[in-house]
Scaffold this motif. Structure first.
Motif, PDB file in Angstrom:
ATOM      1  N   MET A  77      -8.678  -8.812  13.489  1.00 29.06           N
ATOM      2  CA  MET A  77      -7.689  -7.916  12.902  1.00 29.06           C
ATOM      3  C   MET A  77      -7.920  -7.824  11.394  1.00 29.06           C
ATOM      4  SD  MET A  77      -3.523  -7.915  13.271  1.00 29.06           S
ATOM      5  CE  MET A  77      -3.292  -9.580  12.602  1.00 29.06           C
ATOM      6  N   ILE A  78      -7.857  -6.601  10.870  1.00 26.57           N
ATOM      7  CA  ILE A  78      -8.009  -6.356   9.432  1.00 26.57           C
ATOM      8  C   ILE A  78      -6.719  -5.724   8.922  1.00 26.57           C
ATOM      9  CG2 ILE A  78      -9.363  -5.205   7.641  1.00 26.57           C
ATOM     10  CD1 ILE A  78     -11.676  -5.030   9.639  1.00 26.57           C
ATOM     11  N   LEU A  79      -6.079  -6.355   7.959  1.00 21.16           N
ATOM     12  CA  LEU A  79      -4.845  -5.843   7.368  1.00 21.16           C
ATOM     13  C   LEU A  79      -5.142  -5.216   6.012  1.00 21.16           C
ATOM     14  CD1 LEU A  79      -2.290  -8.726   8.075  1.00 21.16           C
ATOM     15  CD2 LEU A  79      -2.823  -6.731   9.466  1.00 21.16           C
ATOM     16  N   LEU A  80      -4.566  -4.042   5.770  1.00 21.17           N
ATOM     17  CA  LEU A  80      -4.760  -3.315   4.521  1.00 21.17           C
ATOM     18  C   LEU A  80      -3.428  -2.723   4.059  1.00 21.17           C
ATOM     19  CD1 LEU A  80      -7.414  -2.081   6.591  1.00 21.17           C
ATOM     20  CD2 LEU A  80      -8.274  -2.394   4.281  1.00 21.17           C
ATOM     21  N   PRO A  81      -3.277  -2.407   2.771  1.00 20.12           N
ATOM     22  CA  PRO A  81      -1.969  -1.957   2.269  1.00 20.12           C
ATOM     23  C   PRO A  81      -1.608  -0.520   2.587  1.00 20.12           C
ATOM     24  CG  PRO A  81      -3.547  -2.099   0.467  1.00 20.12           C
ATOM     25  CD  PRO A  81      -4.227  -2.665   1.678  1.00 20.12           C
ATOM     26  N   THR A  82      -2.594   0.382   2.760  1.00 15.21           N
ATOM     27  CA  THR A  82      -2.266   1.797   2.935  1.00 15.21           C
ATOM     28  C   THR A  82      -3.029   2.410   4.100  1.00 15.21           C
ATOM     29  OG1 THR A  82      -4.030   2.640   1.485  1.00 15.21           O
ATOM     30  CG2 THR A  82      -1.936   2.042   0.445  1.00 15.21           C
ATOM     31  N   ARG A  83      -2.504   3.547   4.579  1.00 20.32           N
ATOM     32  CA  ARG A  83      -3.145   4.269   5.678  1.00 20.32           C
ATOM     33  C   ARG A  83      -4.532   4.759   5.292  1.00 20.32           C
ATOM     34  NH1 ARG A  83       2.134   7.944   6.981  1.00 20.32           N
ATOM     35  NH2 ARG A  83       2.469   7.556   4.780  1.00 20.32           N
ATOM     36  N   GLU A  84      -4.650   5.272   4.059  1.00 18.50           N
ATOM     37  CA  GLU A  84      -5.938   5.830   3.640  1.00 18.50           C
ATOM     38  C   GLU A  84      -7.031   4.759   3.641  1.00 18.50           C
ATOM     39  OE1 GLU A  84      -2.855   8.440   2.910  1.00 18.50           O
ATOM     40  OE2 GLU A  84      -3.018   6.463   1.979  1.00 18.50           O
ATOM     41  N   LEU A 152      -7.743 -10.069   5.308  1.00 17.16           N
ATOM     42  CA  LEU A 152      -6.698  -9.518   4.444  1.00 17.16           C
ATOM     43  C   LEU A 152      -7.403  -8.849   3.265  1.00 17.16           C
ATOM     44  CD1 LEU A 152      -4.313 -12.629   4.373  1.00 17.16           C
ATOM     45  CD2 LEU A 152      -4.392 -10.772   6.048  1.00 17.16           C
ATOM     46  N   ASP A 153      -7.511  -7.526   3.305  1.00 20.02           N
ATOM     47  CA  ASP A 153      -8.174  -6.806   2.221  1.00 20.02           C
ATOM     48  C   ASP A 153      -7.121  -6.221   1.280  1.00 20.02           C
ATOM     49  OD1 ASP A 153     -10.189  -5.748   0.694  1.00 20.02           O
ATOM     50  OD2 ASP A 153     -10.487  -3.981   1.949  1.00 20.02           O
ATOM     51  N   GLU A 154      -7.452  -6.181  -0.012  1.00 21.47           N
ATOM     52  CA  GLU A 154      -6.499  -5.741  -1.042  1.00 21.47           C
ATOM     53  C   GLU A 154      -5.210  -6.568  -0.925  1.00 21.47           C
ATOM     54  OE1 GLU A 154      -7.261  -3.567  -3.310  1.00 21.47           O
ATOM     55  OE2 GLU A 154      -8.757  -2.196  -2.522  1.00 21.47           O
ATOM     56  N   ALA A 155      -5.381  -7.873  -0.801  1.00 23.58           N
ATOM     57  CA  ALA A 155      -4.225  -8.751  -0.594  1.00 23.58           C
ATOM     58  C   ALA A 155      -3.258  -8.713  -1.763  1.00 23.58           C
ATOM     59  CB  ALA A 155      -4.704 -10.189  -0.357  1.00 23.58           C
ATOM     60  N   ASP A 156      -3.775  -8.562  -2.977  1.00 24.27           N
ATOM     61  CA  ASP A 156      -2.889  -8.505  -4.134  1.00 24.27           C
ATOM     62  C   ASP A 156      -1.982  -7.284  -4.076  1.00 24.27           C
ATOM     63  OD1 ASP A 156      -5.184  -6.982  -4.378  1.00 24.27           O
ATOM     64  OD2 ASP A 156      -5.455  -7.336  -6.516  1.00 24.27           O
ATOM     65  N   ARG A 157      -2.526  -6.180  -3.583  1.00 23.39           N
ATOM     66  CA  ARG A 157      -1.717  -4.957  -3.489  1.00 23.39           C
ATOM     67  C   ARG A 157      -0.686  -5.067  -2.363  1.00 23.39           C
ATOM     68  NH1 ARG A 157       0.980  -1.557  -6.284  1.00 23.39           N
ATOM     69  NH2 ARG A 157       1.229   0.481  -5.327  1.00 23.39           N
ATOM     70  N   MET A 158      -1.055  -5.692  -1.256  1.00 26.37           N
ATOM     71  CA  MET A 158      -0.074  -5.895  -0.181  1.00 26.37           C
ATOM     72  C   MET A 158       1.103  -6.721  -0.685  1.00 26.37           C
ATOM     73  SD  MET A 158      -2.088  -6.228   3.462  1.00 26.37           S
ATOM     74  CE  MET A 158      -3.332  -7.446   3.039  1.00 26.37           C
ATOM     75  N   ASP A 160       2.130  -6.805  -3.866  1.00 25.37           N
ATOM     76  CA  ASP A 160       2.884  -5.928  -4.768  1.00 25.37           C
ATOM     77  C   ASP A 160       3.789  -4.970  -3.999  1.00 25.37           C
ATOM     78  OD1 ASP A 160       1.631  -7.095  -6.898  1.00 25.37           O
ATOM     79  OD2 ASP A 160       0.138  -5.516  -7.154  1.00 25.37           O
ATOM     80  N   MET A 161       3.358  -4.547  -2.809  1.00 29.24           N
ATOM     81  CA  MET A 161       4.120  -3.583  -2.023  1.00 29.24           C
ATOM     82  C   MET A 161       5.181  -4.241  -1.146  1.00 29.24           C
ATOM     83  SD  MET A 161       0.941  -1.058  -0.982  1.00 29.24           S
ATOM     84  CE  MET A 161       1.943   0.055   0.010  1.00 29.24           C
ATOM     85  N   GLY A 162       5.328  -5.569  -1.267  1.00 32.45           N
ATOM     86  CA  GLY A 162       6.380  -6.262  -0.535  1.00 32.45           C
ATOM     87  C   GLY A 162       6.019  -6.664   0.888  1.00 32.45           C
ATOM     88  N   PHE A 163       4.721  -6.782   1.182  1.00 37.28           N
ATOM     89  CA  PHE A 163       4.282  -7.113   2.535  1.00 37.28           C
ATOM     90  C   PHE A 163       4.014  -8.601   2.739  1.00 37.28           C
ATOM     91  CE2 PHE A 163       2.492  -2.572   2.824  1.00 37.28           C
ATOM     92  CZ  PHE A 163       3.575  -2.138   3.568  1.00 37.28           C
ATOM     93  N   ALA A 164       4.359  -9.441   1.771  1.00 38.49           N
ATOM     94  CA  ALA A 164       4.010 -10.865   1.861  1.00 38.49           C
ATOM     95  C   ALA A 164       4.528 -11.504   3.145  1.00 38.49           C
ATOM     96  CB  ALA A 164       4.543 -11.609   0.637  1.00 38.49           C
ATOM     97  N   GLU A 165       5.809 -11.293   3.465  1.00 39.45           N
ATOM     98  CA  GLU A 165       6.392 -11.912   4.657  1.00 39.45           C
ATOM     99  C   GLU A 165       5.748 -11.371   5.926  1.00 39.45           C
ATOM    100  OE1 GLU A 165      10.612 -11.652   4.759  1.00 39.45           O
ATOM    101  OE2 GLU A 165      10.904 -12.771   2.879  1.00 39.45           O
ATOM    102  N   ASP A 166       5.477 -10.063   5.968  1.00 42.20           N
ATOM    103  CA  ASP A 166       4.840  -9.469   7.148  1.00 42.20           C
ATOM    104  C   ASP A 166       3.448 -10.044   7.356  1.00 42.20           C
ATOM    105  OD1 ASP A 166       7.076  -7.929   7.461  1.00 42.20           O
ATOM    106  OD2 ASP A 166       6.194  -6.091   6.667  1.00 42.20           O
ATOM    107  N   VAL A 167       2.689 -10.172   6.268  1.00 42.17           N
ATOM    108  CA  VAL A 167       1.326 -10.719   6.372  1.00 42.17           C
ATOM    109  C   VAL A 167       1.369 -12.154   6.874  1.00 42.17           C
ATOM    110  CG1 VAL A 167      -0.689 -11.435   5.022  1.00 42.17           C
ATOM    111  CG2 VAL A 167       0.333  -9.191   4.618  1.00 42.17           C
ATOM    112  N   GLU A 168       2.265 -12.953   6.313  1.00 41.75           N
ATOM    113  CA  GLU A 168       2.356 -14.358   6.726  1.00 41.75           C
ATOM    114  C   GLU A 168       2.787 -14.479   8.183  1.00 41.75           C
ATOM    115  OE1 GLU A 168       4.950 -16.130   3.878  1.00 41.75           O
ATOM    116  OE2 GLU A 168       3.635 -15.643   2.189  1.00 41.75           O
ATOM    117  N   ARG A 169       3.672 -13.601   8.628  1.00 44.36           N
ATOM    118  CA  ARG A 169       4.099 -13.654  10.024  1.00 44.36           C
ATOM    119  C   ARG A 169       2.960 -13.274  10.963  1.00 44.36           C
ATOM    120  NH1 ARG A 169       8.546  -9.861  13.142  1.00 44.36           N
ATOM    121  NH2 ARG A 169       8.161 -10.735  15.219  1.00 44.36           N
TER     122      ARG A 169
END
Length: 453
Positions: A77-84, A152-158, A160-169
């Motif tokens: 699985m690859i997680l990224l901050p945006t659809r684009e 986890l790509d662009e983890a710093d941006r995720m 910043d966008m408030g995804f920390a809890e979602d990523v950790e879960r």
């Protein structure tokens, strides 16, 4: 040469087909470490080739000795901050996996939920954004207990966008033995360090650049402006006089992005606007038109333009100064990619100066100052107190010539009241008549002479 890496032969065939010859520094550093099965924490600038640095070792691990076997379950699985950015990564995975039987799927917001749920049962590699993936996890559609690699790509941006809890879960739902590869363009501060401590196990740390070395091929300039209308004049001049293939203009708000886009269209520029209120269809249309050259200018907010990867994007204009050094790094990362040259120009009003100065300190750089003589404004930055020699607390005390002792400071002479301060002051304690608008005193009529009517 990519043949130096212990990659699966099917991947080396794809690399040769794609005419990838020399690996970039981040690929040289990250691929061998990832192939050893280590968790990685990698800081590498945008445009450095980091997507291949995690996709190739991920695919090689999934192929193993049985690359021709049909898929059994979701394994990466690859997680990224945006659809684009997720869409771009899907294309890269498909290119490198073209000679394998591995299948990849995309999960982002704005698409049919039931179709996505059905697709989850047919892919080996899942690429998506945290928010939408959490929705599928809550619905019981997302089974991650067989995941071998989490990226986890662009983890710093995720973060910043408030995804920390979602990523950790999501990381917690994966197989406890999985490998995690975390990539970011910046160090990200304490929040990212906390995420690293929670989702990575004894990671190998690779820092391919410091922020002061980012985008060496990009010239960074500032132009001072008096107000937003002045900035609009400067944008118009720059777009008309700079040499560029494609340009992106960043604003901090959707309202300003729409306003600037309207101004450009009225001036017959081929432009498009991209921000968070645009739906998925409009966002995809904007990026496709920019890539195809149908438009040359994109006006965008940070969230919308995150992960934007467009060839020939060689001019970035910060209409509004970004609110942090990391955000500035991400913005200018849109240009000067992969060794190319670019130009990043920030328009600075009086309320932008402190932000700009703090970003200079963060990057340990000083931006080039520039003036446009056709639109030179009054504001040229804060006054230099040292140059005037009158900074508070810097006056040298005089000494008495005879005693050599410091002379006592003379008390300032009492100032006589100025005419300007007393011009409207009544000469007596009699009440003053004021005009109806309350702005000026009325002239007092002289008392009538005795016997006068």
């Amino acid at each position: 040469m990519f043949s130096q890496f212990a990659l699966h032969e099917r991947l080396l065939k794809a690399v040769a087909e794609l005419k990838f010859v020399e690996p970039t520094p981040v690929q040289v550093a990250a691929i061998p470490a990832a192939l050893q099965g280590n968790d990685l924490r990698v800081i590498a600038q945008t445009g450095s080739g980091k997507t291949a640095a995690f996709v190739l070792p991920m695919l090689s691990r999934l192929l193993g000795d049985g690359g021709s076997q049909p898929r059994v379950c979701l394994r990466a699985m690859i997680l990224l901050p945006t659809r684009e950015l997720a869409q771009q990564t899907l294309k890269e995975v498909e290119r490198f996996a073209q000679f394998t039987f591995l299948k990849a799927g995309l999960i982002t917001g704005g698409e049919d939920f039931k179709q996505q749920a059905a697709m989850l049962r047919r892919v080996d590699i899942l690429i998506g954004t945290p928010g939408r993936l959490i929705e599928h996890a809550n619905a019981g559609n997302l089974l991650l207990d067989e995941v071998e690699v989490l990226v986890l790509d662009e983890a710093d941006r995720m973060l910043d966008m408030g995804f920390a809890e979602d990523v950790e879960r999501l990381a917690g739902l994966c197989n406890g033995e999985h490998q995690t590869l975390l990539f970011s363009a910046t160090s990200g501060g304490a929040g990212l360090r906390e995420m690293v401590s929670k989702v990575l196990k004894d990671p190998t740390h690779l820092q391919l650049n410091s922020v002061s070395q980012l985008n060496e091929g990009t010239r960074q300039q500032i132009i001072t402006a008096d107000h937003n209308y002045h900035k609009e004049l400067l944008v118009d001049w720059l777009l008309a006089n700079e040499t560029y293939d494609k340009a992106i203009i960043f604003t901090n708000t959707r309202v300003q992005a729409d306003r600037l886009y309207g101004k450009l269209v009225a001036r017959d520029y081929k432009a498009f606007v991209l921000h968070g209120e645009k739906d998925q269809k409009d966002r995809k249309l904007a990026i496709d038109r920019l890539r195809q050259g149908a438009v040359k200018i994109l006006v965008a907010t940070d969230v919308a333009a995150r992960g934007l990867d467009v060839d020939g994007l060689d001019l970035v204009i910060n209409f509004d100064m970004p609110r942090s050094g990391d955000e500035y790094v991400h913005r200018i990362g849109r240009t000067g990619r992969a060794g190319g040259e670019g130009l990043a120009i920030s328009l600075i009003c009086h309320n932008d100066w402190n932000l700009m100065s703090s970003i200079e300190r963060y990057l340990k750089q000083r931006f080039e100052r520039r003036n446009i003589k056709e639109h030179k404004g009054l504001y040229q930055g804060p006054k230099n107190l040292k140059a005037s020699g009158k900074a508070a607390g810097t006056k040298k005390k005089k000494t008495d010539a005879k005693t050599g002792k410091k002379a006592a400071a003379k008390k300032p002479a009492a100032k006589s009241p100025s005419k300007r301060n007393t011009i409207n002051k009544p000469k007596s304690d009699a009440p003053v008549l004021v005009s109806k608008d309350g702005l000026a005193p009325l002239k007092r009529r002289k008392p009538a002479e005795p016997g006068a009517e």
